[in-house]
Scaffold this active site. Structure first.
Site, PDB file in Angstrom:
ATOM      1  N   TRP A 101      -7.847 -11.423  13.199  1.00  0.00           N
ATOM      2  CA  TRP A 101      -6.494 -11.963  12.996  1.00  0.00           C
ATOM      3  C   TRP A 101      -6.544 -13.479  12.815  1.00  0.00           C
ATOM      4  CZ3 TRP A 101      -3.716  -8.423  11.188  1.00  0.00           C
ATOM      5  CH2 TRP A 101      -3.743  -7.122  11.700  1.00  0.00           C
ATOM      6  N   ASP A 171      -1.146 -17.538  18.299  1.00  0.00           N
ATOM      7  CA  ASP A 171      -0.734 -16.154  18.038  1.00  0.00           C
ATOM      8  C   ASP A 171      -0.960 -15.373  19.328  1.00  0.00           C
ATOM      9  OD1 ASP A 171      -0.531 -13.472  17.364  1.00  0.00           O
ATOM     10  OD2 ASP A 171      -1.955 -13.553  15.698  1.00  0.00           O
ATOM     11  N   LYS A 195       3.045  -4.993  19.895  1.00  0.00           N
ATOM     12  CA  LYS A 195       1.910  -4.774  20.780  1.00  0.00           C
ATOM     13  C   LYS A 195       2.401  -4.638  22.223  1.00  0.00           C
ATOM     14  CE  LYS A 195      -0.465  -5.218  17.091  1.00  0.00           C
ATOM     15  NZ  LYS A 195      -1.182  -6.347  16.523  1.00  0.00           N
TER      16      LYS A 195
HETATM   17  C1  LIG Z   1      -1.422  -6.843  15.182  1.00  0.00           C
HETATM   18  C2  LIG Z   1      -1.707  -8.289  15.140  1.00  0.00           C
HETATM   19  C3  LIG Z   1      -1.336  -9.090  14.047  1.00  0.00           C
HETATM   20  C4  LIG Z   1      -0.688  -8.505  12.805  1.00  0.00           C
HETATM   21  O1  LIG Z   1       0.604  -8.117  13.074  1.00  0.00           O
HETATM   22  P1  LIG Z   1       1.563  -7.555  11.917  1.00  0.00           P
HETATM   23  O2  LIG Z   1       2.889  -7.528  12.604  1.00  0.00           O
HETATM   24  O3  LIG Z   1       1.056  -6.204  11.535  1.00  0.00           O
HETATM   25  O4  LIG Z   1       1.516  -8.506  10.774  1.00  0.00           O
HETATM   26  C5  LIG Z   1      -1.597 -10.435  14.102  1.00  0.00           C
HETATM   27  N1  LIG Z   1      -2.191 -10.986  15.171  1.00  0.00           N
HETATM   28  C6  LIG Z   1      -2.561 -10.259  16.244  1.00  0.00           C
HETATM   29  C7  LIG Z   1      -3.209 -10.917  17.400  1.00  0.00           C
HETATM   30  C8  LIG Z   1      -2.328  -8.894  16.259  1.00  0.00           C
HETATM   31  O5  LIG Z   1      -2.706  -8.162  17.324  1.00  0.00           O
END
Ligand SMILES: *Cc1c(COP(=O)(O)O)cnc(C)c1O
Length: 360
Positions: A101, A171, A195
């Protein structure tokens, strides 16, 4: 069939009380004769839902008044572009690459400026967090970017990097609301909610207001300007009303259950059950350096792909869903977010013990 134990990395398990509340509200939300999915986002009813969600999130995370809270769409992945397009004023940014990511965010930012990976853990398949105490952060970098919890590899920054005075952008998709956080240490915190918080399709971004530019290059799409979303209270266009409502219920559930301190305590206990088992098992082993272990995503392997596949299959039949590791790394991964009860982790460990005996 009843509820299973869902170890999915995302979309992921939600608190049963929240699902029950949503079910109870479904046909007739608070006496208005319709569901939240059917009401106008311009109605007072919905304005109260989004206002209350923001208020409760501010309480939970102790968000200072000089930070804006935005409810956005496009997933965490759209932020990979929105961040450089809005925050890269000198067109320079430094990224720490600790997984897929972070790498995707880094690659996307490169489209828009001079972007450098100042640290990486790619040399050992992202199984650790590099030492970030003295990185070559550039004098004129606009920000330093991290992915705080690496969902796929199961690592977590337990100490934030020394950004040498630059704003930290993080993030937190897979560790959002899993523990207390000092928001003032960040320029921006954001995450997809699917998540650890709510349904897919919603991103929450918490941004220090002085970072939000008055103007951006006129080629930047209107929908990708933070300023537009701030000015319109996250309702420049129709927001993801349903996801905002469910997140609001989850915030209330978290507040009722002791907030983020209590959540952290529970998460440490839960993860310990699994890590302690992995550390003594002769069959299974964790893939992450102990000092970098995540409390949320726990990858493990047997060292034998066929046995891994057998485990995933038998676990599924026994009511433990979504234990297959990410397609890029194989093996297994148990995601044990806030809504996973400790009993679920204990039951998984019991199942793993039995599997180990049968396959010794
Ligand atoms: C799942 C995830 C993403 C991507 O998320 P989307 O909503 O599918 O774009 C980005 N960063 C992390 C840390 C993730 O776990």
């Amino acid at each position: 069939m009843g509820r299973i134990y869902n170890f999915s990395a995302g979309p992921a398990v939600l608190p049963e009380e929240v699902l029950q509340q949503a079910a109870a509200d479904m046909m007739d939300y608070h006496g208005c004769g319709m569901s939240v999915m059917e009401m106008s986002h311009r109605s007072k009813m919905f304005q109260d839902i989004i206002d209350e969600a923001e208020k409760d999130l501010r309480t939970l995370m102790n968000i200072p008044d000089n930070y804006k809270v935005l409810f956005l769409q496009g997933g965490a992945s759209l932020q990979f572009a929105m961040i450089p397009l809005n925050l890269m004023k000198n067109k320079k940014a430094d990224y720490i690459v600790t997984g897929q990511w972070a790498k995707k965010a880094y690659q996307e930012a490169k489209k828009y400026g001079d972007v450098v990976a100042v640290a990486s853990s790619a040399d050992k398949t992202f199984s650790y967090i590099p030492d970030c105490s003295d990185l070559p952060i550039r004098e004129d970098a606009d920000y330093v970017y991290i992915c705080e919890n690496n969902t796929i590899y199961g690592t977590k920054f337990h100490t934030l990097p020394n950004t040498k005075g630059k704003d930290l952008i993080s993030d937190v998709s897979s560790c959002f609301l899993s523990e207390p956080v000092d928001v003032t240490k960040y320029g921006m915190i954001y995450g997809g909610v699917q998540k650890n918080i709510g349904p897919a399709g919603l991103v929450i971004a918490i941004i220090r207001e002085d970072l939000i530019p008055e103007s951006v290059d006129e080629s930047v799409p209107t929908m990708m300007q933070y300023k537009i979303h701030v000015e319109n209270g996250s309702m420049y266009n129709t927001p993801n009303c349903w996801a905002i409502y469910i997140c609001g219920l989850v915030f209330k559930w978290l507040l009722k259950n002791g907030g983020l301190e209590a959540m952290q305590k529970k998460n440490i206990e839960k993860a310990k059950v699994l890590y302690d088992f992995l550390d003594q098992s002769k069959l299974f082993k964790g893939t992450v350096e102990p000092a970098s272990r995540s409390l949320m995503n726990v990858p493990f392997v047997t060292g034998n792909e066929e046995l891994d596949a057998k485990f995933v299959k038998e676990a599924k039949a026994a009511g433990f869903e979504n234990l297959k590791g990410h397609r890029s790394v194989g093996g297994m991964r148990a995601s044990i977010y806030n809504a996973m009860p400790k009993a679920g982790v204990e039951a998984l460990v019991e199942f793993m013990k039995k599997f180990e005996e049968e396959n010794a």
